[in-house]
Design a protein around this motif. Structure first.
Motif, PDB file in Angstrom:
ATOM      1  N   UNK A  33       0.841  -1.241  -0.072  1.00 23.28           N
ATOM      2  CA  UNK A  33      -0.179  -0.066   0.056  1.00 23.28           C
ATOM      3  C   UNK A  33       0.846   1.150   0.078  1.00 23.28           C
ATOM      4  N   UNK A  34       0.313   2.310  -0.510  1.00 19.89           N
ATOM      5  CA  UNK A  34       0.864   3.582  -0.565  1.00 19.89           C
ATOM      6  C   UNK A  34       0.326   4.176   0.996  1.00 19.89           C
ATOM      7  N   UNK A  35       0.936   4.684   1.797  1.00 18.44           N
ATOM      8  CA  UNK A  35       0.582   5.308   3.109  1.00 18.44           C
ATOM      9  C   UNK A  35       0.832   6.709   3.227  1.00 18.44           C
ATOM     10  N   UNK A  36      -0.208   7.338   3.433  1.00 23.14           N
ATOM     11  CA  UNK A  36       0.168   8.885   3.736  1.00 23.14           C
ATOM     12  C   UNK A  36       0.058   9.285   5.304  1.00 23.14           C
ATOM     13  N   UNK A  37       0.809  10.044   5.315  1.00 22.69           N
ATOM     14  CA  UNK A  37       0.666  10.803   6.774  1.00 22.69           C
ATOM     15  C   UNK A  37      -0.513  11.653   6.732  1.00 22.69           C
ATOM     16  N   UNK A  62      -4.750   0.842  -7.163  1.00 23.46           N
ATOM     17  CA  UNK A  62      -4.095   1.184  -8.538  1.00 23.46           C
ATOM     18  C   UNK A  62      -3.817  -0.003  -9.481  1.00 23.46           C
ATOM     19  N   UNK A  63      -3.585   0.298 -10.792  1.00 26.92           N
ATOM     20  CA  UNK A  63      -3.709  -0.624 -11.631  1.00 26.92           C
ATOM     21  C   UNK A  63      -2.422  -0.543 -12.643  1.00 26.92           C
ATOM     22  N   UNK A 115      -2.791  -6.048 -13.653  1.00 22.47           N
ATOM     23  CA  UNK A 115      -2.853  -6.563 -12.342  1.00 22.47           C
ATOM     24  C   UNK A 115      -3.025  -5.164 -11.219  1.00 22.47           C
ATOM     25  N   UNK A 116      -3.818  -5.654 -10.418  1.00 22.29           N
ATOM     26  CA  UNK A 116      -4.619  -4.479  -9.402  1.00 22.29           C
ATOM     27  C   UNK A 116      -3.809  -4.879  -7.907  1.00 22.29           C
ATOM     28  N   UNK A 117      -3.770  -3.753  -7.245  1.00 19.59           N
ATOM     29  CA  UNK A 117      -3.520  -3.687  -5.650  1.00 19.59           C
ATOM     30  C   UNK A 117      -4.266  -2.731  -5.466  1.00 19.59           C
ATOM     31  N   UNK A 140     -10.717  -2.916   0.059  1.00 20.20           N
ATOM     32  CA  UNK A 140     -10.786  -3.827  -1.236  1.00 20.20           C
ATOM     33  C   UNK A 140     -11.988  -4.845  -1.644  1.00 20.20           C
ATOM     34  N   UNK A 141     -12.755  -5.037  -0.625  1.00 23.18           N
ATOM     35  CA  UNK A 141     -14.036  -5.724  -0.868  1.00 23.18           C
ATOM     36  C   UNK A 141     -15.137  -5.019  -1.647  1.00 23.18           C
ATOM     37  N   UNK A 142     -14.760  -3.664  -1.903  1.00 22.55           N
ATOM     38  CA  UNK A 142     -15.886  -2.738  -2.616  1.00 22.55           C
ATOM     39  C   UNK A 142     -15.067  -2.051  -3.909  1.00 22.55           C
ATOM     40  N   UNK A 143     -14.029  -2.404  -4.133  1.00 24.12           N
ATOM     41  CA  UNK A 143     -13.023  -1.430  -5.057  1.00 24.12           C
ATOM     42  C   UNK A 143     -13.101  -2.381  -6.516  1.00 24.12           C
TER      43      UNK A 143
END
Lengths: 110, 119
Positions: free
Chosen positions: A98-102, B52-53, B58-60, B66-69
């Motif tokens: 994940x990208x994490x923001x402050x 992101x894609x 591939x997606x993350x 996650x369950x809704x996107x």
């Protein structure tokens, strides 16, 4: 999940130096990136990879990162630097990517 | 210089699906080396990465959403899209699309679009 902690606000007089901190567990082992966001506008990258500046960003913006704290330094602050500043890392710990923001720091120029 | 522009409905009813599109211009959208993300910001609050894609498909996704996107790409139209299902008032935010040139940071952002969830 990885957490980045920023002070809610920093105040500085014009021409002085503002320092915005970003705390995280062993953040010195990660690359930290900083964004400036003015009201009603999208964020703009001002520092990447701890201390590098994108093209067009003034030299008065600099960054450092060590141990559990990363710091964005704005030297010779100008009125136009008043904005919210966010730090960001890419975290791949715990199996999630994940990208994490402050939480963001509002820099006020007095 | 790549430019990104979000578009989509500004008002969505609770329990429905939020759908947004990000149109990319001025760059190599199909180059295969960039990641394309959605990020949101509730009024007066901080930034939250949604997902992101990659051009390969591939997606993350952010584990909290996650369950809704679903994020998808349409290279023929130079755009990528966001779908967020079962929305509530907590999903009211400015939604941004952004690019990561495989460097783990966002070098280009859209101007953002406000989506309000309300009946």
């Amino acid at each position: 999940s990885y957490v980045l902690t920023q002070p809610p606000s920093v105040s500085v007089a014009p021409g002085q130096t503002a320092r915005v901190t970003c705390g995280g567990n062993n953040i010195g082992s990660k690359s930290v990136h900083w964004y400036q966001q003015k009201p009603g506008q999208a964020p703009v990258l001002v520092v990447y990879d701890d201390s590098a500046r994108p093209s067009g960003i003034p030299q008065r913006f600099s960054g450092s990162n060590s141990g559990n704290t990363a710091t964005l330094t704005i030297s010779g602050v100008e009125v136009g630097d008043e904005a919210d500043y966010y730090c960001q890392v890419w975290d791949s710990s715990g199996g999630d990517y994940t990208y994490v923001f402050g939480s963001g720091t509002k820099v006020t120029v007095l | 210089q790549v430019q990104l522009e979000e578009s989509g409905p500004g008002l969505v009813k609770p329990s429905q699906t939020l759908s947004l599109t990000c149109t990319v211009s001025g760059g190599s959208f199909s180059s295969g080396s960039d990641y394309w993300s959605w990020i949101r910001q509730p009024a007066g609050k901080g930034l939250q990465w949604i997902g992101r894609m990659y051009m390969s498909g591939s997606t993350t996704y952010n584990p909290s959403l996650k369950s809704r996107v679903t994020i998808s790409l349409d290279t023929s139209k130079n755009h990528f899209s966001l779908q967020l299902t079962s929305v509530t008032a907590a999903d009211t935010a400015v939604y941004y699309c952004a690019r990561d040139v495989n460097k783990d940071y966002f070098d280009s952002w859209g101007q953002g679009t406000l989506v309000t969830v309300s009946s």
